[in-house]
Structure formats: structure tokens, C-alpha cells
Scaffold this motif. Structure first.
Motif, PDB file in Angstrom:
ATOM      1  N   ILE A 168      -6.822 -12.308 -17.057  1.00 13.34           N
ATOM      2  CA  ILE A 168      -7.628 -12.066 -15.938  1.00 13.34           C
ATOM      3  C   ILE A 168      -8.720 -13.388 -15.822  1.00 13.34           C
ATOM      4  O   ILE A 168      -9.241 -13.866 -17.031  1.00 13.34           O
ATOM      5  CB  ILE A 168      -8.751 -10.816 -15.893  1.00 13.34           C
ATOM      6  CG1 ILE A 168      -7.882  -9.580 -15.570  1.00 13.34           C
ATOM      7  CG2 ILE A 168      -9.705 -10.867 -14.868  1.00 13.34           C
ATOM      8  CD1 ILE A 168      -8.465  -8.314 -15.840  1.00 13.34           C
ATOM      9  N   TYR A 218     -14.511  -4.664 -12.722  1.00 15.94           N
ATOM     10  CA  TYR A 218     -14.644  -3.416 -13.528  1.00 15.94           C
ATOM     11  C   TYR A 218     -14.002  -3.871 -14.893  1.00 15.94           C
ATOM     12  O   TYR A 218     -14.630  -3.409 -15.875  1.00 15.94           O
ATOM     13  CB  TYR A 218     -14.015  -2.353 -12.885  1.00 15.94           C
ATOM     14  CG  TYR A 218     -14.786  -1.413 -11.658  1.00 15.94           C
ATOM     15  CD1 TYR A 218     -15.659  -0.672 -12.270  1.00 15.94           C
ATOM     16  CD2 TYR A 218     -14.632  -1.858 -10.416  1.00 15.94           C
ATOM     17  CE1 TYR A 218     -16.382  -0.122 -11.228  1.00 15.94           C
ATOM     18  CE2 TYR A 218     -15.504  -1.385  -9.762  1.00 15.94           C
ATOM     19  CZ  TYR A 218     -16.408  -0.418  -9.862  1.00 15.94           C
ATOM     20  OH  TYR A 218     -17.248   0.407  -8.931  1.00 15.94           O
ATOM     21  N   ALA A 219     -12.779  -4.591 -14.832  1.00 15.40           N
ATOM     22  CA  ALA A 219     -12.223  -4.665 -16.204  1.00 15.40           C
ATOM     23  C   ALA A 219     -13.123  -5.581 -16.883  1.00 15.40           C
ATOM     24  O   ALA A 219     -13.172  -5.543 -18.170  1.00 15.40           O
ATOM     25  CB  ALA A 219     -10.876  -5.140 -15.880  1.00 15.40           C
ATOM     26  N   THR A 268     -13.241  -1.015  -4.934  1.00 13.22           N
ATOM     27  CA  THR A 268     -12.209  -0.066  -5.391  1.00 13.22           C
ATOM     28  C   THR A 268     -10.975  -0.456  -5.079  1.00 13.22           C
ATOM     29  O   THR A 268      -9.912   0.100  -5.808  1.00 13.22           O
ATOM     30  CB  THR A 268     -12.736   1.316  -4.591  1.00 13.22           C
ATOM     31  OG1 THR A 268     -12.595   1.083  -3.201  1.00 13.22           O
ATOM     32  CG2 THR A 268     -13.900   1.879  -5.227  1.00 13.22           C
ATOM     33  N   ARG A 269     -10.801  -1.129  -4.106  1.00 12.45           N
ATOM     34  CA  ARG A 269      -9.186  -1.058  -3.586  1.00 12.45           C
ATOM     35  C   ARG A 269      -8.706  -2.703  -3.777  1.00 12.45           C
ATOM     36  O   ARG A 269      -7.415  -3.105  -3.703  1.00 12.45           O
ATOM     37  CB  ARG A 269      -8.958  -0.985  -2.347  1.00 12.45           C
ATOM     38  CG  ARG A 269      -9.525   0.314  -1.927  1.00 12.45           C
ATOM     39  CD  ARG A 269      -8.510   1.100  -1.106  1.00 12.45           C
ATOM     40  NE  ARG A 269      -9.104   2.448  -1.044  1.00 12.45           N
ATOM     41  CZ  ARG A 269      -8.454   3.603  -1.371  1.00 12.45           C
ATOM     42  NH1 ARG A 269      -7.367   3.276  -2.152  1.00 12.45           N
ATOM     43  NH2 ARG A 269      -8.963   4.597  -1.143  1.00 12.45           N
ATOM     44  N   SER A 270      -9.663  -3.901  -3.919  1.00 10.48           N
ATOM     45  CA  SER A 270      -9.069  -5.241  -3.968  1.00 10.48           C
ATOM     46  C   SER A 270      -9.104  -5.582  -5.435  1.00 10.48           C
ATOM     47  O   SER A 270      -9.346  -4.949  -6.445  1.00 10.48           O
ATOM     48  CB  SER A 270     -10.134  -6.313  -3.172  1.00 10.48           C
ATOM     49  OG  SER A 270     -11.040  -6.460  -4.124  1.00 10.48           O
ATOM     50  N   VAL A 271      -8.055  -6.792  -5.533  1.00 15.41           N
ATOM     51  CA  VAL A 271      -7.876  -7.199  -6.734  1.00 15.41           C
ATOM     52  C   VAL A 271      -9.058  -7.638  -7.350  1.00 15.41           C
ATOM     53  O   VAL A 271      -9.270  -7.317  -8.741  1.00 15.41           O
ATOM     54  CB  VAL A 271      -6.778  -8.431  -6.719  1.00 15.41           C
ATOM     55  CG1 VAL A 271      -6.666  -9.115  -8.076  1.00 15.41           C
ATOM     56  CG2 VAL A 271      -5.409  -7.794  -6.251  1.00 15.41           C
ATOM     57  N   ILE A 273     -14.849  -0.900  -0.485  1.00 10.92           N
ATOM     58  CA  ILE A 273     -13.588  -1.139  -0.409  1.00 10.92           C
ATOM     59  C   ILE A 273     -13.088  -2.130  -1.302  1.00 10.92           C
ATOM     60  O   ILE A 273     -12.073  -2.116  -2.010  1.00 10.92           O
ATOM     61  CB  ILE A 273     -12.936  -1.105   1.090  1.00 10.92           C
ATOM     62  CG1 ILE A 273     -13.220  -0.267   1.884  1.00 10.92           C
ATOM     63  CG2 ILE A 273     -11.445  -1.977   1.313  1.00 10.92           C
ATOM     64  CD1 ILE A 273     -13.116  -0.192   3.497  1.00 10.92           C
ATOM     65  N   ARG A 278     -11.174  -4.953  -8.657  1.00  9.93           N
ATOM     66  CA  ARG A 278     -10.578  -4.066 -10.115  1.00  9.93           C
ATOM     67  C   ARG A 278     -10.958  -5.019 -11.082  1.00  9.93           C
ATOM     68  O   ARG A 278     -11.249  -4.626 -12.266  1.00  9.93           O
ATOM     69  CB  ARG A 278      -9.339  -3.805  -9.479  1.00  9.93           C
ATOM     70  CG  ARG A 278      -8.973  -2.768  -8.397  1.00  9.93           C
ATOM     71  CD  ARG A 278      -8.933  -1.321  -8.960  1.00  9.93           C
ATOM     72  NE  ARG A 278      -8.421  -1.269 -10.099  1.00  9.93           N
ATOM     73  CZ  ARG A 278      -7.022  -0.621 -10.121  1.00  9.93           C
ATOM     74  NH1 ARG A 278      -6.728  -0.368  -8.895  1.00  9.93           N
ATOM     75  NH2 ARG A 278      -6.269  -0.415 -11.009  1.00  9.93           N
ATOM     76  N   GLU A 279     -10.827  -6.360 -10.904  1.00  7.72           N
ATOM     77  CA  GLU A 279     -11.091  -7.274 -12.004  1.00  7.72           C
ATOM     78  C   GLU A 279     -12.486  -7.234 -12.458  1.00  7.72           C
ATOM     79  O   GLU A 279     -12.706  -7.377 -13.650  1.00  7.72           O
ATOM     80  CB  GLU A 279     -10.404  -8.492 -11.724  1.00  7.72           C
ATOM     81  CG  GLU A 279      -8.985  -8.501 -11.693  1.00  7.72           C
ATOM     82  CD  GLU A 279      -8.204  -9.826 -11.060  1.00  7.72           C
ATOM     83  OE1 GLU A 279      -7.172 -10.088 -11.355  1.00  7.72           O
ATOM     84  OE2 GLU A 279      -8.903 -11.057 -10.881  1.00  7.72           O
TER      85      GLU A 279
END
Lengths: 316, 510
Positions: A203, A189-190, A180-183, A177, A186-187
């Protein structure tokens, strides 16, 4: 529907899952002992520590890093926890000491990478040696007896299922979770996909990297406590070579070493496959030395297949 | 304008290359349809078209990197179909790509001889020989000031481009394909390069030139070929067409590149710089930008435009000087902090510093504002989809779905996604670094409209650009940088190409 089936088939997780099923099927047919409750629980227990530590490792690799120190941090944390238990007799303090030792090592890895700008490979290679050395110094090289909560974590059961397996599933869900869903997820992955672009987009990449290394240290600390608890003894050499299993599980699960791509569910499947393979060697009574060879081959083949699929353009 | 004398043209009139009804599809997506073209030795052909029109595909087919799905290619009088780039090179086709492939840690000379380094008697690299030959190769294309012994990584982007051109030119190709060769060259380098083009032409080399610079194409090319949606829509001599006509051919519509007088902006100071230096590349820069203004930063490549923007957005530390953002001291330690203060950047180099190549369009757009999508620790997928879709629609990004990979979009649309990312973060100050670099004319005018609309709503915009028409079309005021110093500030009325260039070169002459 057709499209989603095709995307499913293209997923790395799917092919690894298919491989997992194949090995399980083969063992079911060839060995009657395989499906026994006791054996399956053993496999689960074996997979659990690898999977727990691999959760952190996966995030590190997705963020385009690597942590080679996890095996040593397992040993360092286990010893720290056991010594605090001996000295204070407090389960709470012992647990905190183990987790804290892991976090400390992870945070130091993070600081070396973000502040001193040391390549993660080298920074954690250094930590691999330092953490192991400290564990040996703390104990004089002699295992420390360990009992209490750690034993329950390492050897206990809940409704017939090993506690460590339960912890593994909970952590997989939580980390999935988060990823895939937290800020922050996601950062991660970026940052791994294109660090320069992520930084210029605003970021906080230093914070992101600190977070993944610290989390990995924490999870390695938990892994150390579980392993030591299972043996009722904290050996300073505990977790030696574990980094190989952990990284293999992450890569088998479809996480790209080049960063930006990977899934947490894949890590779970990868860790289970690794555990199943070592179980196969035992059940089929093949020399343990072959197991060592095979582990290395699995990493090479998994990455090799990935490289072949990407083609030569990826080297540009 | 340089034209080939008719006599020479007749003498060499047998075509070198003939494409006969070439088609190319990727899956169900037809990229080239029925493309026919004849190229004669000594001809210089300008290939124009929007991004995604099929220019690169067409040239990759000619060079052997791609195979056509239909049609025939005749080369040097025979039906040929190169099955690899190597085969194309063997037959005398050289292709200089837009993306730089120079290896920075090797010397210029080693780069020029990469893959075929000559050896001396001991089996070691014969450096004396490659240095001498490299000198000749560089001189041949007018890059007389580049030292073959220098590390290629220390060269500016434009100089690296020249090294690649020198490498291709040294093979004495019969057909030379150049993909945007001048996009990173300074005027001086361009003129050196153009003199090489006219010499090569005299020697009978056919040249195909992909470019977005219309003036240049109209000056040096014998024929201008416009591709639109995979088909050739016009093929004529520069004298028989006009800039406006070419833009119409490329886009299917008229383009508005003229400055549009904007309403008087407010007097509130958005950004004030005083004595900003970074100790290396920018020195003592003082200027103020007012709220709602479109402020230009003009300068040659290496003038310090990017470095100044990086300092304002926290990617680079100022070693001295003072910045104020809307009256408050602005000392960002990272782009992250600058973003929180309301400064967003669309960086130069979409591919290396902009896109997240493994992410979808939507996730590329939301990357800078995840904290505003649901507020706090978690990202609300619903809110993310809603906000990004609204922004992507407002910028009319052309795509099939916002879940598709960003790399499947054309350059212009990728750039719009970069704009969407910056705008979604809700900035007070928007920094744009070469915002339309490598973007086709159609997307360019759309991006200009986006910038104007944002400024009209009160957003302060700083546009750094090396393209004069861009500065004059967009900016209310411009600061000209020369070798890291502010060479002058020009109000709208005093902005003309001559003055801008004179200021840009001012420190070079000193």
C-alpha cells in the motif's frame, strides 16, 4: 437479529447517539424554546462547520495521524478568500482561493509528515502557529469585510434549511462512501491499523497520508469560508480553538486515536452532540466559562471511557 | 543426551507441580479438557503441540495469568491456585514469553533490574552494582559476550531473548516455563543456553519447554508431552518415541517434510541481482533466480536475508548494484512500486509486520489487491468476497467465517491469510521471509504444499529461512548469506546441513 442488536449496542456510535437523544429530550422538557425552528437551525449551523472539518480529521486519525492546525487553517483560508474577493471582485476566484489556501496548508502538513518524517502532532502544531501568523500578517490583524457567495454559504437557506447544513449532509454521505467503499478509504484504515504491515503489503502509505492531510486542509478551507460568510467578515483570528471541537467530535463519534478504527456517521453524531451541548449552556443560561471547562472534560471522559473498556493490556 | 541420574531423581521425587484434571473454557469454546500432569524438581519437560492445541493456555494457568474452569493444581505439596502472575512469581514460577518485552532504549542491565532498580545513598540508580550483577546474570546463562552497558535495542532478537531468560533465571525459580526460547537463537547461543538448562536441572529447577523444534526437544528433555485439541495425547521419554511418532501425535497424521523432486524448471531468468549493496547490512550480492524455481536464502540471524528481500521488494534502497526482473531494470522506490511490478512479500513477524489486527480475515486477505476488486476507485464488495473466499478456500484456511477478526485465528491460519494476501495480488515473484516461523508442524507442511503448488504453476519463489530443514525440504537451489555477503550458491545435489552451516559461518570465522 439478536446478535445484530447486541453488536449495535456495543457500537460507540450507539452510546453517543443515545447521549444525544438524552440531551435533546432534557432540553425539550426544560426549555420550550429548544424545539423552535430558529433554535434548531442554529444548532445545525453550529454543528455543520465542526462536522465538515471533522470529516477530514476523522480520516487523519483513522490513518494514525492527527491535525492540530485545522483552527488556524480555517482563519488562514477565510482571510485568503476574503482578500481575493476584495482584490478581484470575483466570487469564483475567492472561493477557489479559500479552498486552495486550505489545501495548500493541508498538503504542507502531509509533506512534513511523509517527506520530512515529522511526527504529525509536531508538524501540525507548527502549522497551527504558522497559518495563524500568516493570516495575521496578511490582514495586519484587522478583519476583512466579506460578501458574495460566501454569505450565501454561511447564512443562506435552502427550503428553510441552512445551506451549510445541507453541505454537511452531502459531505457526510460522500466521505462515508469514500471511507467504506473506495480503495483509498480502505487503505486509510489499513495504514492506521498497522502501518508497517500496510507498507510491506504494497500500500502506498505516503500517498494515503498525503491524501488525508490534504483533504482535511480542503475541508478546513471550506469551513473557513462558511464561518466568514456567516459573519460577513473574515477575522484573522477566526477558528481559534476549533481544533478542540473538531477532535472532540471525532473522538466522541467512536474513532480510536490509536488508528484503524472509526466511522463517519459517528463523526456526524459527535459534532451534533458538541453543538447541542453548547446550545444547552445558552438555553440554560450557564456561564460560558463552564462551557470551556466542559469541552475539555468531554474529550477526557470520552477517551477515558475508551481506555477503561480496552483495559490495561492495550498499553503493551 | 543429558539424563538425570536415577539417584537424584529418587531423592527429589516429591512432585513440584501436579495438575489434576484441569479444564479451561473461554465462553462455549473448550480449550483444555481433563489435563493432568506431574512435574518433579529437576525435570525438563518438552511441551509440544500444534498452534491452538492449548499449550499457552495451559502454561498461563500454571503461571497464574489465567484461572482454570475446573480441576485442581498442587504446587510444592499444597493445593494452590495462583490468582495473578505476581503470586506465581512469589512462589517461584518464572515464565519467559515468546514475544520479546525488552525495552530497547534502556541498557541491558537496566532491563535486567527493571521494576527493582537498586538505589545508592543519593537515591539515584546504583549503576555500578547493576552492571556487576548483570555480568553474573548473563554469564550464568552462557551469554558471556553481551555487555550489560549496551542498549538492549541494539541487540539482535536472539540476544534479547537471552536477556529475558537471564532475568528469569536470576530469580532462581523452582519452575521455569520457556515459550519457544530457542526460536531466534543461533546455534552458538543455543548451546550456551542448553548448558544453562542442564545446570539449572542439576540444582533442582523444573523446566517446561514449549517448542516446535523436535530435534532439540528430543535431545534435552526428560519427558515429551504432546497436546492436541486441549488434551494430552502422549507423555513419554524421548527414547520411547520417535520424531515421526511425535508428529503423528501432534497432527494426527504423518508428515511429509522430504524434498519432492520437481519438474525441470524453465531457463528464463526471473530475477538477476548483480553487485547489490545497501551500504550497511548487505554487500555485493550477485545471483540469478529462474522462473518457477524455489530459491532458498539461508543464513544465521542477522546475515542479511531480510534486508536482501526488503531490497528486492522496495522496502529498502540499494546503494549500488543492479536488479533485473524478467529482463527489465527493477528499481522499486517502495513496496507499492514493487507490487505493481509483480513482486509480493510475506514478511517476517506476522504480528508486527503482517496482520492488520483490527481487520477481518477477508479484509486482511484483500489488502494488497483492492485495485483489482472491481477495478479503479471503488472496491466491489461482491468481487472482494468472491476472490478472497476462493483463495482462502484454496489455501484451506480454517475459520468459521471470513468476516471474523484475524486475531481469532491460530498462528498457522493467520500465516495462510498472509499467503492469500500475497497470492491475490497476482505476483510474478513471491518473497517469503521465515514463512513458517512459530507455525506448528501441521500448518507447516500445508504451507510447504502451497509453496510447491504455486511454483509448479510457474511462480518464482524466494524463501528466506534460518531453519535448515525448511531449506532442504523446499528449495531447488540455495544461496547462503554470511554477515551480509553471499557465501555460496548450492545446487540441490550439494545441499546438506553440514555444508550450509559451514557457509553460513564462513564470514564469522574470517
Amino acid at each position: 437479529m439478536n446478535l445484530s442488536l447486541r453488536t449495535l449496542l456495543q457500537q460507540r456510535e450507539f452510546s453517543v447517539f443515545a447521549m444525544l437523544l438524552l440531551v435533546a429530550l432534557y432540553l425539550t422538557i426544560s426549555n420550550e424554546y429548544f424545539l423552535s425552528h430558529r433554535n434548531l437551525m442554529n444548532v445545525g449551523r453550529q454543528a455543520s462547520v465542526v462536522a465538515i472539518v471533522a470529516l477530514g480529521q476523522a480520516l487523519v486519525i483513522i490513518a494514525r495521524g492527527i491535525d492540530l492546525s485545522v483552527g488556524s487553517v480555517i482563519g488562514f483560508s477565510a482571510v485568503s478568500s476574503a482578500l481575493v474577493m476584495q482584490a478581484t471582485g470575483s466570487d469564483v476566484l475567492a472561493l477557489l482561493a479559500g479552498l486552495g489556501a486550505g489545501m495548500l496548508a493541508g498538503a504542507l502538513n502531509g509533506l512534513m509528515v511523509t517527506r520530512l518524517r515529522i511526527n504529525p502532532f509536531i508538524a501540525t502544531l507548527g502549522m497551527l502557529s504558522v497559518a495563524r501568523g500568516v493570516a495575521l500578517l496578511m490582514t495586519g490583524g484587522i478583519p476583512v469585510g466579506y460578501s458574495g457567495w460566501a454569505e450565501w454559504l454561511g447564512a443562506g437557506r435552502v427550503a428553510g434549511i441552512p445551506v451549510s447544513v445541507v453541505i454537511m449532509f452531502i459531505l457526510v454521505a460522500v466521505v462515508h462512501i469514500v471511507a467504506t467503499r473506495s480503495v483509498i478509504g480502505r487503505e486509510i484504515y489499513a495504514v492506521g491499523d498497522n502501518p508497517k504491515a500496510a507498507r510491506l503489503a504494497g500500500i502506498d502509505i505516503a500517498k494515503t497520508r498525503m491524501a488525508v492531510f490534504t483533504l482535511t486542509g480542503l475541508l478546513a478551507g471550506l469551513g473557513g469560508i462558511i464561518l466568514a460568510g456567516n459573519l460577513a467578515s473574515a477575522d484573522p483570528n477566526l477558528g481559534m480553538g476549533y481544533e478542540l471541537d473538531v477532535i472532540a467530535a471525532v473522538i466522541l463519534g467512536g474513532t480510536a486515536l490509536s488508528g484503524g478504527r472509526g466511522s463517519i456517521i459517528g463523526v456526524l453524531i459527535g459534532a451534533m452532540l458538541m453543538a447541542l451541548l453548547s446550545n444547552a449552556f445558552v438555553l440554560l443560561s450557564i456561564s460560558a466559562y463552564w462551557q470551556v471547562v466542559t469541552k475539555g472534560l468531554i474529550i477526557i471522559i470520552a477517551v477515558g471511557v475508551d481506555g477503561l473498556q480496552r483495559g490495561p493490556d492495550a498499553d503493551e | 543426551m543429558i539424563t538425570t541420574p536415577e539417584v537424584e531423581r529418587d531423592k527429589a521425587s516429591a512432585p513440584l507441580l501436579a495438575l489434576d484434571r484441569i479444564e479451561k473454557s473461554f465462553g462455549s469454546n473448550q480449550v483444555l479438557a481433563d489435563v493432568s500432569l506431574v512435574v518433579r524438581p529437576g525435570e525438563v519437560i518438552g511441551l509440544l503441540g500444534e498452534n491452538g492445541a492449548g499449550k499457552s493456555t495451559m502454561m498461563n494457568i500454571v503461571a497464574g495469568a489465567l484461572q482454570p474452569s475446573g480441576g485442581a493444581i498442587h504446587y510444592a505439596g499444597a493445593k494452590r491456585n495462583f490468582t495473578s502472575i505476581a503470586e506465581g512469581i512469589q512462589a517461584g514460577v518464572a515464565f519467559v514469553h515468546q514475544e520479546l518485552s525488552v525495552i530497547g532504549s534502556l541498557s541491558v542491565a537496566e532491563n535486567l533490574f527493571l521494576g527493582s532498580l537498586p538505589r545508592n545513598r543519593l537515591g539515584l540508580v546504583d549503576f555500578a552494582r547493576i552492571y556487576a550483577q548483570s555480568r553474573d546474570m548473563l554469564d550464568a546463562i552462557g551469554a558471556t559476550w553481551i555487555d550489560p552497558k549496551m542498549l538492549a535495542g541494539t541487540l539482535r532478537a536472539g540476544e534479547q531473548q537471552l536477556v529475558e531468560i537471564a532475568r528469569a533465571a536470576a530469580r532462581k525459580p523452582r519452575l521455569l516455563i520457556l515459550d519457544e526460547p530457542t526460536s531466534s537463537l543461533t546455534p552458538h547461543e543455543v548451546s550456551a543456553f542448553l548448558s544453562y538448562v542442564s545446570r539449572a536441572r542439576a540444582e533442582g529447577t523444573a523446566i517446561i519447554f514449549i517448542t516446535h523444534r523436535l530435534e532439540e526437544a528430543m535431545t534435552i528433555c526428560d519427558r515429551l508431552l504432546v497436546l492436541r485439541n486441549g488434551a494430552i495425547v502422549s507423555d513419554c521419554a524421548p527414547d520411547d518415541t520417535s520424531k515421526a511418532q511425535i508428529i503423528r501425535d501432534m497432527t494426527g497424521k504423518d508428515s511429509l517434510f522430504a524434498y519432492r523432486d520437481r519438474q525441470k524448471h524453465e531457463t528464463e531468468v526471473a530475477l538477476a541481482l548483480s553487485g547489490i549493496s545497501d551500504g550497511r547490512l548487505i554487500e555485493d550480492i550477485s545471483l540469478t533466480v529462474r522462473r518457477g524455481e524455489i530459491f532458498g536464502l539461508f543464513g544465521l540471524v542477522g546475515a542479511g536475508r531480510t534486508e536482501l528481500l526488503e531490497t528486492i521488494c522496495g522496502a529498502r534502497r540499494a546503494s549500488s548494484g543492479r536488479m533485473e526482473l524478467f529482463g527489465q531494470v527493477h528499481v522499486p522506490a517502495s513496496p507499492h512500486q514493487a507490487l505493481r511490478a509483480g513482486v509480493a512479500l510475506v514478511p517476517e513477524g506476522r504480528k508486527t509486520a503482517g496482520i492488520l489486527p483490527q481487520h477481518s480475515v477477508r479484509r486482511n486477505a484483500s489488502a494488497a489487491s483492492l485495485r483489482n476488486m472491481g477495478g479503479g476507485v471503488f472496491v466491489s464488495a461482491k468481487e472482494e468476497a468472491r476472490k478472497t473466499r476462493a483463495e482462502l478456500r484454496a489455501l484451506s484456511v480454517r475459520m468459521t467465517s471470513d468476516g471474523q477478526a484475524i486475531t481469532t485465528l491460530s498462528g498457522g491460519n493467520q500465516q495462510k491469510v498472509m499467503f492469500a494476501r500475497a497470492l491475490l495480488s497476482g505476483p510474478r515473484l513471491l518473497l517469503l521471509d521465515e514463512p513458517t516461523h512459530g507455525v506448528d508442524v501441521g500448518a507447516k507442511s500445508e504451507l510447504y504444499e502451497i509453496i510447491r503448488a504455486a511454483a509448479d504453476q510457474g511462480l518464482t519463489v524466494i524463501v528466506a529461512s534460518s531453519e535448515l530443514p525448511e531449506i532442504t525440504a523446499l528449495c531447488d537451489r540455495v544461496g547462503v548469506l554470511s554477515k551480509g555477503r553471499l557465501a555460496g550458491l548450492l545446487e540441490r545435489e550439494k545441499m546438506n546441513e553440514e555444508t550450509l552451516l559451514r557457509l553460513a559461518f564462513s564470514e564469522h570465522e574470517a
